[in-house]
Write an enzyme that holds these catalytic residues in place. Structure first.
Site, mmCIF file in Angstrom:
data_model
loop_
_atom_site.group_PDB
_atom_site.id
_atom_site.type_symbol
_atom_site.label_atom_id
_atom_site.label_comp_id
_atom_site.label_asym_id
_atom_site.label_seq_id
_atom_site.Cartn_x
_atom_site.Cartn_y
_atom_site.Cartn_z
ATOM 1 N N HIS A 26 0.960 -1.261 0.071
ATOM 2 C CA HIS A 26 0.152 0.165 -0.106
ATOM 3 C C HIS A 26 0.639 1.440 0.075
ATOM 4 C CE1 HIS A 26 -2.360 -3.278 1.263
ATOM 5 N NE2 HIS A 26 -3.228 -3.027 0.588
ATOM 6 N N HIS A 33 -4.701 -5.894 -6.102
ATOM 7 C CA HIS A 33 -4.437 -6.749 -5.593
ATOM 8 C C HIS A 33 -5.901 -7.352 -5.285
ATOM 9 C CE1 HIS A 33 -4.053 -3.577 -2.440
ATOM 10 N NE2 HIS A 33 -4.463 -4.631 -2.329
ATOM 11 N N CYS A 68 -12.463 -6.283 7.382
ATOM 12 C CA CYS A 68 -11.585 -6.152 6.433
ATOM 13 C C CYS A 68 -10.118 -6.727 5.870
ATOM 14 C CB CYS A 68 -10.627 -4.999 5.479
ATOM 15 S SG CYS A 68 -12.538 -4.236 4.749
ATOM 16 N N HIS A 70 -7.644 -9.415 3.574
ATOM 17 C CA HIS A 70 -6.605 -9.773 2.010
ATOM 18 C C HIS A 70 -6.240 -11.018 2.213
ATOM 19 C CE1 HIS A 70 -5.249 -6.004 2.507
ATOM 20 N NE2 HIS A 70 -4.674 -5.278 1.526
ATOM 21 N N GLU A 88 -9.539 -10.177 14.248
ATOM 22 C CA GLU A 88 -9.550 -8.547 14.691
ATOM 23 C C GLU A 88 -10.532 -8.430 15.326
ATOM 24 O OE1 GLU A 88 -10.373 -6.401 10.803
ATOM 25 O OE2 GLU A 88 -8.776 -7.272 9.620
ATOM 26 N N TYR A 105 -12.458 -1.472 -6.361
ATOM 27 C CA TYR A 105 -12.523 0.391 -6.307
ATOM 28 C C TYR A 105 -10.993 0.631 -6.476
ATOM 29 C CZ TYR A 105 -10.420 -0.286 -1.735
ATOM 30 O OH TYR A 105 -10.108 -0.686 -0.688
ATOM 31 N N GLU A 115 -5.576 2.698 -1.847
ATOM 32 C CA GLU A 115 -6.178 1.583 -1.953
ATOM 33 C C GLU A 115 -6.390 0.419 -3.211
ATOM 34 O OE1 GLU A 115 -6.178 -1.196 -0.155
ATOM 35 O OE2 GLU A 115 -6.978 -0.397 2.073
ATOM 36 N N GLU A 117 -8.428 -2.336 -5.023
ATOM 37 C CA GLU A 117 -8.094 -4.119 -4.273
ATOM 38 C C GLU A 117 -9.996 -4.286 -5.799
ATOM 39 O OE1 GLU A 117 -6.954 -3.566 -0.075
ATOM 40 O OE2 GLU A 117 -9.105 -3.713 -0.185
ATOM 41 N N TRP A 162 -14.096 3.100 0.359
ATOM 42 C CA TRP A 162 -15.167 1.216 -0.162
ATOM 43 C C TRP A 162 -16.399 0.771 0.710
ATOM 44 C CZ3 TRP A 162 -11.410 1.920 3.120
ATOM 45 C CH2 TRP A 162 -11.006 1.547 3.680
#
Length: 200
Positions: A26, A33, A68, A70, A88, A105, A115, A117, A162
């Site tokens: 980032h 990604h 959110c 990955h 989290e 986005y 960002e 993604e 997002w």
């Protein structure tokens, strides 16, 4: 989380083209990604909002959707959602279902940090309250879905870019989040599609 955790890089068609360390992805030239967003609901139809920790690289201190993250290389997205909900928020989902398989986005902060993604969106249902990890989450609160969508769509609630793009798409699925029909995994980016399965 370790600093050498890798994310999956994709091309414009959503095909995997390699990996890169999350710690360096980032920046001002963030490569496209694979990621995900999740909206967590309780039995009363409330959605869980989280405020990003103040030391996050992107959009620190901003309110956003529940979670959110990955997927790791080779990790099914639904499993990545479950892993991040646990890490989290200390939550174990009763169900995790795909809602918006093709969402993508690009958003840029004032300092140029970006960002970028392909970010399928999931709905999760949980019982119990979150136990936020301060490394990731600065605060969390439950909010009735209709109140949340009304506030986002009217501009009363400042939210991550997002999330701001996702809410109208989710609202279009109907007023009752519990009644939203799960999406076809065939609509996922190819990089995520091969190993996708719904987690329950």
């Amino acid at each position: 989380m370790t600093q050498d955790e890798h994310v999956v890089l994709v091309n414009a068609q959503g095909e995997a083209i390699g990996t890169a360390a999350k710690s360096v992805v980032h920046g001002v030239n963030t490569p496209l990604h694979l990621a995900f967003s999740c909206y967590v609901f309780d039995g009363e139809g409330r959605v869980l909002l989280t405020r990003r920790a103040s030391h996050k690289r992107t959009w620190p201190g901003v309110w956003t959707n529940s979670c959110c993250g990955h997927p790791l290389p080779g990790e099914p997205l639904a499993e990545a959602v479950a892993r991040r909900l646990s890490y989290e928020l200390g939550l174990a989902a009763e169900s995790i279902e795909l809602m918006l398989p093709g969402f993508a986005y690009r958003a840029v902060m004032q300092d140029g940090t970006m960002e970028h993604e392909m970010c399928p969106v999931y709905r999760a249902v949980v019982a119990g309250d979150p136990r936020p990890n301060p490394e990731e989450v600065g605060a969390a609160r439950w909010m009735p879905w209709k109140e949340f969508t009304d506030d986002v769509l009217s501009g009363l609630l400042a939210i991550s870019p997002w999330c701001g793009e996702q809410v109208p798409l989710l609202a279009a699925l109907g007023g009752d989040p519990a009644a939203w029909p799960p999406a076809d995994p065939a609509g996922l980016p190819p990089a995520a599609r091969v190993s996708h399965r719904s987690a329950r």
